[in-house]
Design a protein around this motif. Structure first.
Motif, PDB file in Angstrom:
ATOM      1  N   LEU A   1     -23.803   4.909   2.357  1.00  0.00           N
ATOM      2  CA  LEU A   1     -23.609   3.573   2.904  1.00  0.00           C
ATOM      3  C   LEU A   1     -23.136   2.611   1.816  1.00  0.00           C
ATOM      4  CD1 LEU A   1     -26.689   3.137   5.244  1.00  0.00           C
ATOM      5  CD2 LEU A   1     -24.292   3.170   5.939  1.00  0.00           C
ATOM      6  N   MET A   2     -22.147   1.793   2.163  1.00  0.00           N
ATOM      7  CA  MET A   2     -21.666   0.753   1.267  1.00  0.00           C
ATOM      8  C   MET A   2     -21.566  -0.546   2.061  1.00  0.00           C
ATOM      9  SD  MET A   2     -18.829   2.660  -1.100  1.00  0.00           S
ATOM     10  CE  MET A   2     -19.154   1.463  -2.390  1.00  0.00           C
ATOM     11  N   GLU A   3     -21.829  -1.645   1.379  1.00  0.00           N
ATOM     12  CA  GLU A   3     -21.789  -2.943   2.050  1.00  0.00           C
ATOM     13  C   GLU A   3     -20.345  -3.396   2.223  1.00  0.00           C
ATOM     14  OE1 GLU A   3     -23.745  -7.418   1.649  1.00  0.00           O
ATOM     15  OE2 GLU A   3     -24.229  -5.849   0.201  1.00  0.00           O
ATOM     16  N   TYR A   4     -20.006  -3.795   3.437  1.00  0.00           N
ATOM     17  CA  TYR A   4     -18.652  -4.278   3.722  1.00  0.00           C
ATOM     18  C   TYR A   4     -18.436  -5.635   3.068  1.00  0.00           C
ATOM     19  CZ  TYR A   4     -14.765  -6.381   6.238  1.00  0.00           C
ATOM     20  OH  TYR A   4     -13.585  -7.021   6.544  1.00  0.00           O
ATOM     21  N   SER A   5     -17.230  -5.826   2.519  1.00  0.00           N
ATOM     22  CA  SER A   5     -16.868  -7.090   1.877  1.00  0.00           C
ATOM     23  C   SER A   5     -15.485  -7.505   2.362  1.00  0.00           C
ATOM     24  CB  SER A   5     -16.883  -6.956   0.351  1.00  0.00           C
ATOM     25  OG  SER A   5     -16.258  -8.060  -0.270  1.00  0.00           O
ATOM     26  N   SER A   6     -15.418  -8.605   3.100  1.00  0.00           N
ATOM     27  CA  SER A   6     -14.115  -9.096   3.549  1.00  0.00           C
ATOM     28  C   SER A   6     -13.264  -9.542   2.367  1.00  0.00           C
ATOM     29  CB  SER A   6     -14.298 -10.255   4.536  1.00  0.00           C
ATOM     30  OG  SER A   6     -14.999 -11.324   3.923  1.00  0.00           O
ATOM     31  N   GLU A   7     -13.914 -10.001   1.301  1.00  0.00           N
ATOM     32  CA  GLU A   7     -13.172 -10.417   0.100  1.00  0.00           C
ATOM     33  C   GLU A   7     -12.466  -9.222  -0.533  1.00  0.00           C
ATOM     34  OE1 GLU A   7     -14.008 -12.375  -4.325  1.00  0.00           O
ATOM     35  OE2 GLU A   7     -15.566 -12.424  -2.785  1.00  0.00           O
ATOM     36  N   ARG A   8     -13.168  -8.090  -0.623  1.00  0.00           N
ATOM     37  CA  ARG A   8     -12.555  -6.884  -1.187  1.00  0.00           C
ATOM     38  C   ARG A   8     -11.426  -6.377  -0.291  1.00  0.00           C
ATOM     39  NH1 ARG A   8     -16.001  -4.543  -4.997  1.00  0.00           N
ATOM     40  NH2 ARG A   8     -16.534  -6.269  -6.392  1.00  0.00           N
ATOM     41  N   GLU A   9     -11.644  -6.477   1.006  1.00  0.00           N
ATOM     42  CA  GLU A   9     -10.613  -6.018   1.929  1.00  0.00           C
ATOM     43  C   GLU A   9      -9.376  -6.913   1.830  1.00  0.00           C
ATOM     44  OE1 GLU A   9     -10.929  -3.632   5.983  1.00  0.00           O
ATOM     45  OE2 GLU A   9     -11.672  -5.670   6.172  1.00  0.00           O
ATOM     46  N   GLU A  10      -9.589  -8.198   1.635  1.00  0.00           N
ATOM     47  CA  GLU A  10      -8.455  -9.113   1.466  1.00  0.00           C
ATOM     48  C   GLU A  10      -7.694  -8.799   0.176  1.00  0.00           C
ATOM     49  OE1 GLU A  10      -7.478 -13.909   1.205  1.00  0.00           O
ATOM     50  OE2 GLU A  10      -9.429 -13.219   1.924  1.00  0.00           O
ATOM     51  N   GLN A  11      -8.404  -8.417  -0.876  1.00  0.00           N
ATOM     52  CA  GLN A  11      -7.732  -8.019  -2.117  1.00  0.00           C
ATOM     53  C   GLN A  11      -6.841  -6.806  -1.876  1.00  0.00           C
ATOM     54  OE1 GLN A  11     -10.865  -7.407  -4.983  1.00  0.00           O
ATOM     55  NE2 GLN A  11     -11.348  -9.577  -5.159  1.00  0.00           N
ATOM     56  N   ALA A  12      -7.347  -5.844  -1.104  1.00  0.00           N
ATOM     57  CA  ALA A  12      -6.542  -4.669  -0.775  1.00  0.00           C
ATOM     58  C   ALA A  12      -5.315  -5.058   0.051  1.00  0.00           C
ATOM     59  CB  ALA A  12      -7.386  -3.643  -0.016  1.00  0.00           C
ATOM     60  N   LEU A  13      -5.484  -6.034   0.948  1.00  0.00           N
ATOM     61  CA  LEU A  13      -4.364  -6.515   1.756  1.00  0.00           C
ATOM     62  C   LEU A  13      -3.294  -7.149   0.870  1.00  0.00           C
ATOM     63  CD1 LEU A  13      -3.254  -7.008   4.648  1.00  0.00           C
ATOM     64  CD2 LEU A  13      -4.425  -9.217   4.595  1.00  0.00           C
ATOM     65  N   GLN A  14      -3.714  -7.914  -0.122  1.00  0.00           N
ATOM     66  CA  GLN A  14      -2.762  -8.541  -1.039  1.00  0.00           C
ATOM     67  C   GLN A  14      -1.994  -7.484  -1.839  1.00  0.00           C
ATOM     68  OE1 GLN A  14      -4.914 -11.371  -3.413  1.00  0.00           O
ATOM     69  NE2 GLN A  14      -5.033 -12.889  -1.776  1.00  0.00           N
ATOM     70  N   GLN A  15      -2.669  -6.395  -2.173  1.00  0.00           N
ATOM     71  CA  GLN A  15      -1.985  -5.314  -2.892  1.00  0.00           C
ATOM     72  C   GLN A  15      -0.922  -4.662  -2.010  1.00  0.00           C
ATOM     73  OE1 GLN A  15      -5.331  -2.887  -4.024  1.00  0.00           O
ATOM     74  NE2 GLN A  15      -6.221  -4.563  -5.190  1.00  0.00           N
ATOM     75  N   LEU A  16      -1.224  -4.480  -0.722  1.00  0.00           N
ATOM     76  CA  LEU A  16      -0.226  -3.941   0.200  1.00  0.00           C
ATOM     77  C   LEU A  16       0.957  -4.892   0.323  1.00  0.00           C
ATOM     78  CD1 LEU A  16      -2.337  -2.475   3.160  1.00  0.00           C
ATOM     79  CD2 LEU A  16      -1.475  -1.312   1.132  1.00  0.00           C
ATOM     80  N   ALA A  17       0.666  -6.193   0.426  1.00  0.00           N
ATOM     81  CA  ALA A  17       1.731  -7.184   0.551  1.00  0.00           C
ATOM     82  C   ALA A  17       2.605  -7.205  -0.696  1.00  0.00           C
ATOM     83  CB  ALA A  17       1.127  -8.560   0.803  1.00  0.00           C
ATOM     84  N   THR A  18       2.001  -7.071  -1.863  1.00  0.00           N
ATOM     85  CA  THR A  18       2.772  -7.028  -3.113  1.00  0.00           C
ATOM     86  C   THR A  18       3.707  -5.836  -3.119  1.00  0.00           C
ATOM     87  OG1 THR A  18       0.979  -8.137  -4.312  1.00  0.00           O
ATOM     88  CG2 THR A  18       2.596  -6.924  -5.629  1.00  0.00           C
ATOM     89  N   HIS A  19       3.226  -4.711  -2.617  1.00  0.00           N
ATOM     90  CA  HIS A  19       4.064  -3.513  -2.544  1.00  0.00           C
ATOM     91  C   HIS A  19       5.219  -3.710  -1.563  1.00  0.00           C
ATOM     92  CE1 HIS A  19       5.096   0.751  -2.538  1.00  0.00           C
ATOM     93  NE2 HIS A  19       5.090   0.704  -1.219  1.00  0.00           N
ATOM     94  N   LEU A  20       4.937  -4.257  -0.385  1.00  0.00           N
ATOM     95  CA  LEU A  20       5.967  -4.426   0.642  1.00  0.00           C
ATOM     96  C   LEU A  20       6.946  -5.549   0.312  1.00  0.00           C
ATOM     97  CD1 LEU A  20       3.735  -4.019   3.816  1.00  0.00           C
ATOM     98  CD2 LEU A  20       5.399  -2.377   2.929  1.00  0.00           C
ATOM     99  N   TYR A  21       6.584  -6.397  -0.638  1.00  0.00           N
ATOM    100  CA  TYR A  21       7.441  -7.511  -1.033  1.00  0.00           C
ATOM    101  C   TYR A  21       8.775  -7.016  -1.597  1.00  0.00           C
ATOM    102  CZ  TYR A  21       8.429 -12.229  -2.808  1.00  0.00           C
ATOM    103  OH  TYR A  21       8.987 -13.471  -3.038  1.00  0.00           O
ATOM    104  N   GLN A  22       8.833  -5.764  -2.012  1.00  0.00           N
ATOM    105  CA  GLN A  22      10.094  -5.186  -2.505  1.00  0.00           C
ATOM    106  C   GLN A  22      11.151  -5.127  -1.405  1.00  0.00           C
ATOM    107  OE1 GLN A  22       9.300  -1.552  -5.187  1.00  0.00           O
ATOM    108  NE2 GLN A  22       7.475  -1.702  -3.907  1.00  0.00           N
ATOM    109  N   TRP A  23      10.712  -5.034  -0.145  1.00  0.00           N
ATOM    110  CA  TRP A  23      11.643  -4.847   0.970  1.00  0.00           C
ATOM    111  C   TRP A  23      11.719  -6.055   1.901  1.00  0.00           C
ATOM    112  CZ3 TRP A  23       8.225  -0.983  -0.611  1.00  0.00           C
ATOM    113  CH2 TRP A  23       8.835   0.099  -1.254  1.00  0.00           C
ATOM    114  N   ALA A  24      10.764  -6.956   1.816  1.00  0.00           N
ATOM    115  CA  ALA A  24      10.766  -8.126   2.696  1.00  0.00           C
ATOM    116  C   ALA A  24      10.070  -9.286   1.989  1.00  0.00           C
ATOM    117  CB  ALA A  24      10.062  -7.806   4.013  1.00  0.00           C
TER     118      ALA A  24
END
Length: 349
Positions: A69-92
């Motif tokens: 079990l691990m505690e869910y963190s919306s802040e950590r999930e948002e950090q992961a989302l920003q990393q995806l956006a940084t990656h996709l920024y190459q194309w859009a």
């Protein structure tokens, strides 16, 4: 036209990406909802044991004694989302974040670049599906409608008429309305969003309030939405919660290698270099252990930083087992100023 990307278990997928070995065990993230702790995300091994999202954590443990079990963190999930956006920024370049699990990409400005609307969608959809995360995609005339369709899991269509039909078929509880508006809508006999959208605007405002009226008008494109477009961060910061406490440096090598690999990808994509990074090791009861790692000259290869860190390990005892690793690189430089390091194979000692 907007492409919306919904990542329903982003925190879990990011954990497995950085620590693949964690996927060999039943793993779940839990969150306090009201007075009860419930499961919000779980991997395939946990599903095999009968663990499901929204199941009470106590019940999940009784079904699967080995459940990690691990505690869910919306802040950590948002950090992961920003990393995806940084990656996709190459194309859009026109991306809008909808934390913690979604992002929207404006397609109209990409039609000329990718050979039309279909071409733009195909390129972006492919780039998203190549990511090591679970995704649900949808396309609509506005980002709000695309968001609702993606979160519900509706099929993707580039035809405006089909998009309108899919939107109308959404259940009231999946229409993005407030709980109060949902309750009143159901009490009035409405079960689908399309039934509600057929009401005159004045009637909607009188029965369900101006907030609901504005929401429906935005869904139908009658009111414009304002967007804050995403800009890639100017520094690198990434954390990794460890599934189990690690008491020695040797056990940290694999997760550290993953984090330095993330740093390398970040620098390469942005054509940046860095001379010094900081490794922070979090402990349960002791202050964090902070280890600076500096190259002789700015570079971008994660392996170079990891090699230097390994040389330091023997002289830095760990006061307590490590529960989290954080890697920080703040002072980024343009790679063009260091071409020989960026494209060459120079080794740092």
């Amino acid at each position: 036209m907007w492409l919306y990307c919904h990542f329903p278990q982003l925190l879990l997928d990011n954990r497995v990406r950085l620590q693949p070995e964690s996927n060999t065990l039943p793993l779940a993230f839990h969150q306090l909802q009201g007075s009860q702790s419930v499961i919000v995300q779980c991997n395939a091994r946990a599903l095999e044991c009968g663990v499901r999202p929204q199941l009470q954590t106590v019940m999940a443990i009784s079904l699967c004694e080995q459940l990690q079990l691990m505690e869910y963190s919306s802040e950590r999930e948002e950090q992961a989302l920003q990393q995806l956006a940084t990656h996709l920024y190459q194309w859009a370049a026109k991306l809008v974040l909808y934390p913690p699990q979604g992002l929207a990409i404006e397609l109209n400005s990409l039609e000329q670049l990718y050979g039309g609307r279909n071409g733009a969608f195909n390129v972006l959809a492919q780039k998203v599906q190549e990511l090591p995360v679970t995704s649900q995609l949808a396309v609509a005339d506005n980002s709000l409608a695309a968001q609702l369709l993606a979160e519900f899991g509706s099929p993707v269509s580039l035809l405006a008429e089909r998009q309108a039909n899919l939107l109308a078929e959404l259940p009231i509880q999946n229409a993005g309305l407030s709980l109060k508006a949902q309750k009143h809508s159901k009490a009035a006999g409405f079960r689908l969003l399309g039934e509600l959208m057929q009401l005159p605007g004045g009637e909607v405002g009188r029965q369900l309030g101006l907030e609901t009226l504005l929401h429906l008008e935005q869904l139908q494109g009658l009111k414009q939405q304002s967007h804050n477009f995403f800009m890639p961060p100017e520094s690198f910061q990434q954390s990794l919660d460890l599934v189990t406490e690690i008491p020695h440096w040797q056990g940290l090598l694999f997760p550290l290698k993953r984090l330095f690999g993330e740093l390398e990808n970040f620098l390469y994509q942005r054509q940046k270099v860095v001379q010094q990074v900081k490794v922070e090791l979090q402990h349960r009861n002791e202050p964090p252990s902070v280890v600076p790692v500096a190259l002789a000259e700015p570079g971008w290869r994660g392996s170079n930083f990891l090699s230097l860190l390994q040389l330091k390990m023997e002289s830095i005892p760990l006061p307590e087992p490590v529960i989290e690793i954080r890697l920080v690189a703040n002072e980024l430089l343009r790679a063009e100023q260091h071409n020989e390091q960026f494209f060459g194979a120079q080794q740092h000692r």
